[in-house]
Design a protein around this motif. Sequence first.
Motif, mmCIF file in Angstrom:
data_model
loop_
_atom_site.group_PDB
_atom_site.id
_atom_site.type_symbol
_atom_site.label_atom_id
_atom_site.label_comp_id
_atom_site.label_asym_id
_atom_site.label_seq_id
_atom_site.Cartn_x
_atom_site.Cartn_y
_atom_site.Cartn_z
ATOM 1 N N ALA A 275 0.837 -1.203 0.000
ATOM 2 C CA ALA A 275 0.000 0.000 0.000
ATOM 3 C C ALA A 275 0.870 1.251 0.000
ATOM 4 O O ALA A 275 0.609 2.212 -0.739
ATOM 5 C CB ALA A 275 -0.926 0.002 1.209
ATOM 6 N N LYS A 276 1.911 1.245 0.829
ATOM 7 C CA LYS A 276 2.789 2.410 0.933
ATOM 8 C C LYS A 276 3.623 2.589 -0.339
ATOM 9 O O LYS A 276 3.764 3.699 -0.859
ATOM 10 C CB LYS A 276 3.710 2.252 2.142
ATOM 11 C CG LYS A 276 4.480 3.513 2.519
ATOM 12 C CD LYS A 276 5.287 3.293 3.775
ATOM 13 C CE LYS A 276 5.845 4.598 4.326
ATOM 14 N NZ LYS A 276 4.811 5.418 4.983
ATOM 15 N N GLN A 277 4.173 1.499 -0.864
ATOM 16 C CA GLN A 277 5.004 1.583 -2.070
ATOM 17 C C GLN A 277 4.201 2.077 -3.265
ATOM 18 O O GLN A 277 4.658 2.942 -4.031
ATOM 19 C CB GLN A 277 5.607 0.214 -2.374
ATOM 20 C CG GLN A 277 6.690 -0.223 -1.420
ATOM 21 C CD GLN A 277 7.127 -1.651 -1.695
ATOM 22 O OE1 GLN A 277 6.291 -2.553 -1.891
ATOM 23 N NE2 GLN A 277 8.424 -1.881 -1.706
ATOM 24 N N SER A 278 3.011 1.519 -3.465
ATOM 25 C CA SER A 278 2.221 1.896 -4.640
ATOM 26 C C SER A 278 1.706 3.326 -4.523
ATOM 27 O O SER A 278 1.657 4.059 -5.535
ATOM 28 C CB SER A 278 1.066 0.911 -4.838
ATOM 29 O OG SER A 278 0.318 0.741 -3.652
ATOM 30 N N ALA A 279 1.335 3.764 -3.324
ATOM 31 C CA ALA A 279 0.915 5.156 -3.142
ATOM 32 C C ALA A 279 2.085 6.105 -3.387
ATOM 33 O O ALA A 279 1.930 7.164 -4.008
ATOM 34 C CB ALA A 279 0.361 5.365 -1.739
ATOM 35 N N THR A 280 3.270 5.729 -2.916
ATOM 36 C CA THR A 280 4.461 6.554 -3.127
ATOM 37 C C THR A 280 4.788 6.663 -4.610
ATOM 38 O O THR A 280 5.085 7.758 -5.119
ATOM 39 C CB THR A 280 5.663 5.958 -2.374
ATOM 40 O OG1 THR A 280 5.371 5.895 -0.981
ATOM 41 C CG2 THR A 280 6.909 6.805 -2.586
ATOM 42 N N LEU A 281 4.720 5.548 -5.313
ATOM 43 C CA LEU A 281 5.018 5.562 -6.742
ATOM 44 C C LEU A 281 4.010 6.404 -7.501
ATOM 45 O O LEU A 281 4.363 7.159 -8.417
ATOM 46 C CB LEU A 281 5.055 4.125 -7.274
ATOM 47 C CG LEU A 281 5.395 3.915 -8.746
ATOM 48 C CD1 LEU A 281 6.609 4.731 -9.178
ATOM 49 C CD2 LEU A 281 5.612 2.439 -9.025
#
Length: 283
Positions: A75-81
């Motif tokens: 969730a954090k990685q995809s939101a950051t990307l």
Amino acid sequence: MKIGLGLPVDDPALLPTWARRADAGPFSTLGLLDRLVHDNPEPLVTLAALAGATSRIRLQTEVLLAPLHGTALLAKQSATLDLISGGRFTLGIGVGGRADDCLAAGVDLRSRGRRLDEQMALLRRTWSGEPYGDGVGPIGPAPATPGGPEVLFGGFAPAALERVGRFGDGFLGAALPPEGMAGLFRDVEAVWHRHGRPGRPRLVAQANVALGPSGTVEQARRNIRAYYGFTGRAEHITAGLLTGPKAIRAAVDGYLGIGADEVMLYCWSSDVDQIGRLAELLF
């Protein structure tokens, strides 16, 4: 007409060059596959790097094997990307099917579909800014796209199509010619409407291509065999590689004719000059 490029994975050092050339041209999206027990680059890390090398083109996992990933970190990685790319990220997602991938990740192969359903509910909740769960607050950053990045589901099973209606924005269909893909597209649309979703699902088709001299084509065939060796159908899939201008043009026209919003041409050879050849052929 939206035409994207699936990135080759046999020479990761060349991917920034691929990205810059595609970004400067007419292509709409760059896609990158996911596997764990293989020598491909990790897709979220790589697409983050390519986000910095580009300014216009969209970035897409094709498809990310979500059950292999921890949900909170995903969730954090995809939101950051999505945030650092300015909302240019599409999360193509699926369950995968390799036992060794699941074994390496410590995931039960038999329950990966159920795990993905649980993950999607958590991903959607997290991207909306709600607390992740009991005793756990919100996980940021907030994505650039309200509610989270676009989500496309890949797969052939009825459960994969159901996920489009329940959680997704659209469907990513691969490994079938236009006449075979048409039925899947219509099934996805029926699922979408059965779930009471407004409008229509986004429909994306993928075809394997290699356009260039014999060395480019043979490199692509070797890479397909290596990637799909576990299926027992590697030779069949390799035989479906489109290598001639007429065949590639006909496939693109066929997919668009059955309602594809975008066609992804997956390039299995690292020959960067394919970008120019495909642009000249199709645009």
